[in-house]
Design a protein around this motif. Structure first.
Motif, PDB file in Angstrom:
ATOM      1  N   ASN A 193       0.826  -1.209   0.000  1.00 40.62           N
ATOM      2  CA  ASN A 193       0.000   0.000   0.000  1.00 40.62           C
ATOM      3  C   ASN A 193       0.860   1.258   0.000  1.00 40.62           C
ATOM      4  OD1 ASN A 193       0.723  -0.953   2.615  1.00 40.62           O
ATOM      5  ND2 ASN A 193      -0.666   0.529   3.555  1.00 40.62           N
ATOM      6  N   VAL A 194       2.106   1.126   0.423  1.00 40.75           N
ATOM      7  CA  VAL A 194       3.031   2.262   0.481  1.00 40.75           C
ATOM      8  C   VAL A 194       4.080   2.166  -0.621  1.00 40.75           C
ATOM      9  CG1 VAL A 194       4.753   3.439   1.897  1.00 40.75           C
ATOM     10  CG2 VAL A 194       2.682   2.533   2.956  1.00 40.75           C
ATOM     11  N   PHE A 195       4.553   0.944  -0.882  1.00 35.31           N
ATOM     12  CA  PHE A 195       5.585   0.708  -1.897  1.00 35.31           C
ATOM     13  C   PHE A 195       4.968  -0.156  -2.998  1.00 35.31           C
ATOM     14  CE2 PHE A 195       7.674   0.763   2.357  1.00 35.31           C
ATOM     15  CZ  PHE A 195       8.211   2.039   2.257  1.00 35.31           C
ATOM     16  N   PRO A 196       4.385   0.473  -4.025  1.00 31.08           N
ATOM     17  CA  PRO A 196       3.559  -0.257  -4.991  1.00 31.08           C
ATOM     18  C   PRO A 196       4.311  -1.228  -5.893  1.00 31.08           C
ATOM     19  CG  PRO A 196       3.828   2.042  -5.647  1.00 31.08           C
ATOM     20  CD  PRO A 196       4.390   1.917  -4.271  1.00 31.08           C
ATOM     21  N   THR A 197       5.639  -1.088  -5.996  1.00 27.16           N
ATOM     22  CA  THR A 197       6.409  -2.030  -6.800  1.00 27.16           C
ATOM     23  C   THR A 197       7.569  -2.572  -5.969  1.00 27.16           C
ATOM     24  OG1 THR A 197       7.967  -0.382  -7.687  1.00 27.16           O
ATOM     25  CG2 THR A 197       5.892  -0.706  -8.887  1.00 27.16           C
ATOM     26  N   PHE A 198       8.050  -3.738  -6.360  1.00 25.96           N
ATOM     27  CA  PHE A 198       9.185  -4.332  -5.650  1.00 25.96           C
ATOM     28  C   PHE A 198      10.414  -3.429  -5.778  1.00 25.96           C
ATOM     29  CE2 PHE A 198      12.864  -7.358  -5.717  1.00 25.96           C
ATOM     30  CZ  PHE A 198      12.831  -7.662  -4.362  1.00 25.96           C
ATOM     31  N   GLU A 199      10.599  -2.828  -6.959  1.00 21.07           N
ATOM     32  CA  GLU A 199      11.755  -1.954  -7.176  1.00 21.07           C
ATOM     33  C   GLU A 199      11.716  -0.752  -6.240  1.00 21.07           C
ATOM     34  OE1 GLU A 199       9.780  -3.175  -9.551  1.00 21.07           O
ATOM     35  OE2 GLU A 199      11.196  -4.654 -10.357  1.00 21.07           O
ATOM     36  N   ASN A 200      10.529  -0.193  -6.056  1.00 20.37           N
ATOM     37  CA  ASN A 200      10.362   0.943  -5.148  1.00 20.37           C
ATOM     38  C   ASN A 200      10.687   0.533  -3.709  1.00 20.37           C
ATOM     39  OD1 ASN A 200       7.718   2.535  -3.496  1.00 20.37           O
ATOM     40  ND2 ASN A 200       9.422   3.668  -4.376  1.00 20.37           N
ATOM     41  N   TYR A 201      10.268  -0.679  -3.340  1.00 21.07           N
ATOM     42  CA  TYR A 201      10.549  -1.192  -1.995  1.00 21.07           C
ATOM     43  C   TYR A 201      12.051  -1.389  -1.793  1.00 21.07           C
ATOM     44  CZ  TYR A 201      10.246  -4.310   2.087  1.00 21.07           C
ATOM     45  OH  TYR A 201      10.394  -4.871   3.325  1.00 21.07           O
ATOM     46  N   VAL A 202      12.719  -1.993  -2.785  1.00 21.10           N
ATOM     47  CA  VAL A 202      14.162  -2.218  -2.689  1.00 21.10           C
ATOM     48  C   VAL A 202      14.916  -0.892  -2.572  1.00 21.10           C
ATOM     49  CG1 VAL A 202      16.202  -3.080  -3.925  1.00 21.10           C
ATOM     50  CG2 VAL A 202      14.085  -4.430  -3.890  1.00 21.10           C
ATOM     51  N   ASP A 203      14.429   0.133  -3.252  1.00 19.00           N
ATOM     52  CA  ASP A 203      15.077   1.444  -3.196  1.00 19.00           C
ATOM     53  C   ASP A 203      15.181   1.978  -1.769  1.00 19.00           C
ATOM     54  OD1 ASP A 203      15.747   1.845  -5.831  1.00 19.00           O
ATOM     55  OD2 ASP A 203      13.889   2.908  -6.332  1.00 19.00           O
ATOM     56  N   GLN A 204      14.220   1.622  -0.918  1.00 13.86           N
ATOM     57  CA  GLN A 204      14.246   2.113   0.466  1.00 13.86           C
ATOM     58  C   GLN A 204      15.474   1.570   1.210  1.00 13.86           C
ATOM     59  OE1 GLN A 204      12.025   4.467   0.585  1.00 13.86           O
ATOM     60  NE2 GLN A 204      11.320   3.616  -1.377  1.00 13.86           N
ATOM     61  N   PHE A 205      15.872   0.350   0.883  1.00 13.23           N
ATOM     62  CA  PHE A 205      17.063  -0.232   1.509  1.00 13.23           C
ATOM     63  C   PHE A 205      18.345   0.355   0.913  1.00 13.23           C
ATOM     64  CE2 PHE A 205      13.687  -3.123   2.537  1.00 13.23           C
ATOM     65  CZ  PHE A 205      13.981  -3.497   3.838  1.00 13.23           C
ATOM     66  N   ARG A 206      18.276   0.714  -0.362  1.00 11.13           N
ATOM     67  CA  ARG A 206      19.415   1.386  -0.998  1.00 11.13           C
ATOM     68  C   ARG A 206      19.667   2.735  -0.302  1.00 11.13           C
ATOM     69  NH1 ARG A 206      17.750   0.787  -5.781  1.00 11.13           N
ATOM     70  NH2 ARG A 206      19.058  -0.945  -6.455  1.00 11.13           N
ATOM     71  N   ILE A 207      18.584   3.447  -0.034  1.00 10.44           N
ATOM     72  CA  ILE A 207      18.695   4.733   0.677  1.00 10.44           C
ATOM     73  C   ILE A 207      19.202   4.506   2.102  1.00 10.44           C
ATOM     74  CG2 ILE A 207      17.372   6.700   1.571  1.00 10.44           C
ATOM     75  CD1 ILE A 207      15.473   6.276  -0.874  1.00 10.44           C
ATOM     76  N   PHE A 208      18.710   3.447   2.762  1.00 16.76           N
ATOM     77  CA  PHE A 208      19.161   3.117   4.121  1.00 16.76           C
ATOM     78  C   PHE A 208      20.672   2.933   4.167  1.00 16.76           C
ATOM     79  CE2 PHE A 208      19.840  -0.464   7.253  1.00 16.76           C
ATOM     80  CZ  PHE A 208      19.726   0.317   8.399  1.00 16.76           C
ATOM     81  N   ILE A 209      21.208   2.207   3.195  1.00 16.24           N
ATOM     82  CA  ILE A 209      22.663   1.999   3.138  1.00 16.24           C
ATOM     83  C   ILE A 209      23.374   3.341   2.976  1.00 16.24           C
ATOM     84  CG2 ILE A 209      24.543   1.012   1.765  1.00 16.24           C
ATOM     85  CD1 ILE A 209      22.664  -1.347   1.123  1.00 16.24           C
ATOM     86  N   ASP A 210      22.804   4.211   2.152  1.00 13.57           N
ATOM     87  CA  ASP A 210      23.428   5.510   1.911  1.00 13.57           C
ATOM     88  C   ASP A 210      23.377   6.408   3.145  1.00 13.57           C
ATOM     89  OD1 ASP A 210      24.741   7.132  -0.150  1.00 13.57           O
ATOM     90  OD2 ASP A 210      23.023   8.480   0.098  1.00 13.57           O
ATOM     91  N   LYS A 211      22.463   6.114   4.081  1.00 11.02           N
ATOM     92  CA  LYS A 211      22.341   6.912   5.306  1.00 11.02           C
ATOM     93  C   LYS A 211      23.351   6.501   6.379  1.00 11.02           C
ATOM     94  CE  LYS A 211      18.655   9.385   4.137  1.00 11.02           C
ATOM     95  NZ  LYS A 211      18.678  10.865   4.054  1.00 11.02           N
ATOM     96  N   ILE A 212      24.037   5.372   6.178  1.00 14.78           N
ATOM     97  CA  ILE A 212      25.070   4.963   7.148  1.00 14.78           C
ATOM     98  C   ILE A 212      26.170   6.018   7.157  1.00 14.78           C
ATOM     99  CG2 ILE A 212      26.764   3.181   7.750  1.00 14.78           C
ATOM    100  CD1 ILE A 212      24.997   1.173   6.205  1.00 14.78           C
ATOM    101  N   THR A 213      26.650   6.358   8.335  1.00 12.27           N
ATOM    102  CA  THR A 213      27.684   7.392   8.427  1.00 12.27           C
ATOM    103  C   THR A 213      28.967   6.931   7.744  1.00 12.27           C
ATOM    104  OG1 THR A 213      28.382   6.516  10.576  1.00 12.27           O
ATOM    105  CG2 THR A 213      26.779   8.303  10.609  1.00 12.27           C
ATOM    106  N   ASN A 214      29.700   7.855   7.158  1.00  5.64           N
ATOM    107  CA  ASN A 214      30.978   7.533   6.525  1.00  5.64           C
ATOM    108  C   ASN A 214      31.908   6.861   7.524  1.00  5.64           C
ATOM    109  OD1 ASN A 214      30.147   8.612   4.101  1.00  5.64           O
ATOM    110  ND2 ASN A 214      31.144  10.591   4.425  1.00  5.64           N
TER     111      ASN A 214
END
Length: 451
Positions: A193-214
């Protein structure tokens, strides 16, 4: 500090309210409905609203922070009043981040396993007397509440939920924490209902990885191909630590983990939980717990509430309930129970309760999910389908989706209860999987005669 909660009755919200109250803050709150166990726990601390419902008069200029729950709507009168007064409004993950800016933030993410891994880490730390702040999504044995905040602790351990933060902040919760140490346990499409495609859902984890501190650390399940691909693609300057399923054996319904000191009996079982354990070990080692001390503590871990929780047992029957509801969780849990008890009849009962699971377009994701069971049953409430404004599901659709011969489908809780009552439980394991309650059935009461 004066803090007001809009939608104080939620699982995470009421735990945060209790934690802030214990910390010495002045806490108030509102909600239109509060259920157990939140109701009794808030009442015990004097935090239960005197009346249910929203009242803009509760919002005054002296409130220093408003914490907004996902259950509230964007037109909530208390929220509108807080906005009118220019008060500081946080979602709970925003508030947690503000509290933990100066701490080492350890965030456990993933479509499945994150509650168990977070609970395992917390159990090990507690066993060895290591004090940390924390936020966990399920009740854990030996803990009064599942949120704990202090000024002095160096670490904060957070379960990183990918669902939205609040009605006014549509970012996934785990995007807000900016971890120093992170873990991803696996990725399987959820929350459609929030992430209508699998690709959109996977993108959230891609962003999560990018939020890890350097310079931070990412622990990841290398056996999950989607996770492995994301980590491989990540250009973030972080240390990447893979884990997988450790070696283990099963003898007479007991799981033994292979360790440097020899086989060690565990209270939990299933390949998915053994994988979770390995991920928790890496996290603990990066929080200062060596491998030997980890093994000493993890042997007594009995699991988080509703995660393969044993509710009844006698010489010939075992009854489990589990929070599993997404296809990947259902498969992992069902296969784990069958592997643990290969010589017993496995009766698997799945309630479809969430928006995703009751969506006709998503049902095909459940293909083969109950194949490890000797007898498979699905329960869902037509009322739940109506409330979520979804199309009705026919028995034919259900059979086609699961592709399971002999699948039984129930839509009436009394008929489902009657089916359970007439089961021959000799030499059987019954597994109930749901994030609901099968239309109001008390499983503990239903199996009170199984001792």
């Amino acid at each position: 500090m004066r803090i007001h909660f809009i939608a104080i009755g939620g699982s995470a919200m009421h735990n945060l309210a209790l934690a802030l109250h214990v910390k010495g803050e002045q806490v108030t709150g509102s909600d239109d409905a509060i259920f157990e166990p939140s109701k009794s726990r808030l009442q015990a601390k004097g935090l239960l609203p005197q009346e249910m419902g929203w009242d803009a008069e509760k919002i005054t200029a002296d409130i220093e922070a408003v914490i907004l729950g996902m259950h509230a709507k964007s037109d909530n009168p208390e929220l509108l009043k807080a906005q009118e007064l220019g008060l500081k409004i946080y979602s709970y993950p925003e508030f947690i981040y503000e509290h933990s800016k100066q701490k080492t933030r350890v965030v456990i993410g993933g479509s499945h396993g994150k509650t168990t891994i977070t609970s395992m880490v917390l159990h090990v730390l507690n066993y060895h007397g290591i004090e940390v702040d924390y936020l966990v999504g399920a009740q854990l044995e030996g803990f009064d509440r599942m949120v704990h905040l202090t000024e002095e602790n160096d670490f904060i351990l957070l379960e990183g939920d990918e669902y939205l933060s609040s009605p006014t902040d549509l970012r996934p919760k785990f995007h807000l924490y900016q971890p120093n140490i992170a873990l991803i346990s696996g990725i399987a499409w959820d929350h459609i209902n929030v992430f209508p495609t699998f690709e959109n859902y996977v993108d959230q984890f891609r962003i999560f990885i990018d939020k890890i501190t350097n310079g931070g650390i990412l622990v990841y399940n290398e056996e999950d191909p989607i996770v492995a691909q994301l980590v491989e693609e990540a250009a973030k300057p972080i240390r990447k630590l893979p884990y997988g399923t450790p070696k283990y054996t099963i003898e007479n319904g007991k799981t033994f983990l292979e360790t440097p000191e020899g086989p060690m009996p565990l209270e939990v079982f299933g390949a998915h939980n053994l994988s979770n354990l390995n991920g928790a070990k890496w996290i603990c080692q990066n929080m200062g717990v060596d491998e030997e001390d980890f093994y000493e503590a993890i042997g007594s871990f009995k699991g988080a509430s509703k995660r393969l929780e044993k509710i009844a047992e006698n010489d010939t029957t075992v009854i489990y309930k589990d929070f599993a509801h997404s296809p990947s969780k259902v498969i992992a849990t069902t296969e784990a129970v069958k592997q643990q008890f290969p010589n017993r009849k496995l009766i698997a009962c799945l309630e479809l309760h969430t928006y995703s699971s009751l969506n006709a377009d998503f049902l095909s994701e459940y293909e083969g999910a109950l194949n490890a069971a000797d007898q498979a049953v699905v329960f869902y409430s037509p009322e739940a389908v109506q409330i979520k404004r979804l199309e009705a599901i026919s028995n034919e659709q259900m059979e086609k989706a699961f592709k399971r011969e002999g699948l039984l489908t129930y839509t009436d809780s009394n008929q489902f209860k009657g089916f359970v009552n007439q089961l021959d439980l000799t030499n059987s394991v019954v597994l109930f999987m749901s994030s609901g309650n099968y239309g109001g059935i008390d499983l503990n009461e239903l199996f009170s005669s199984v001792k």
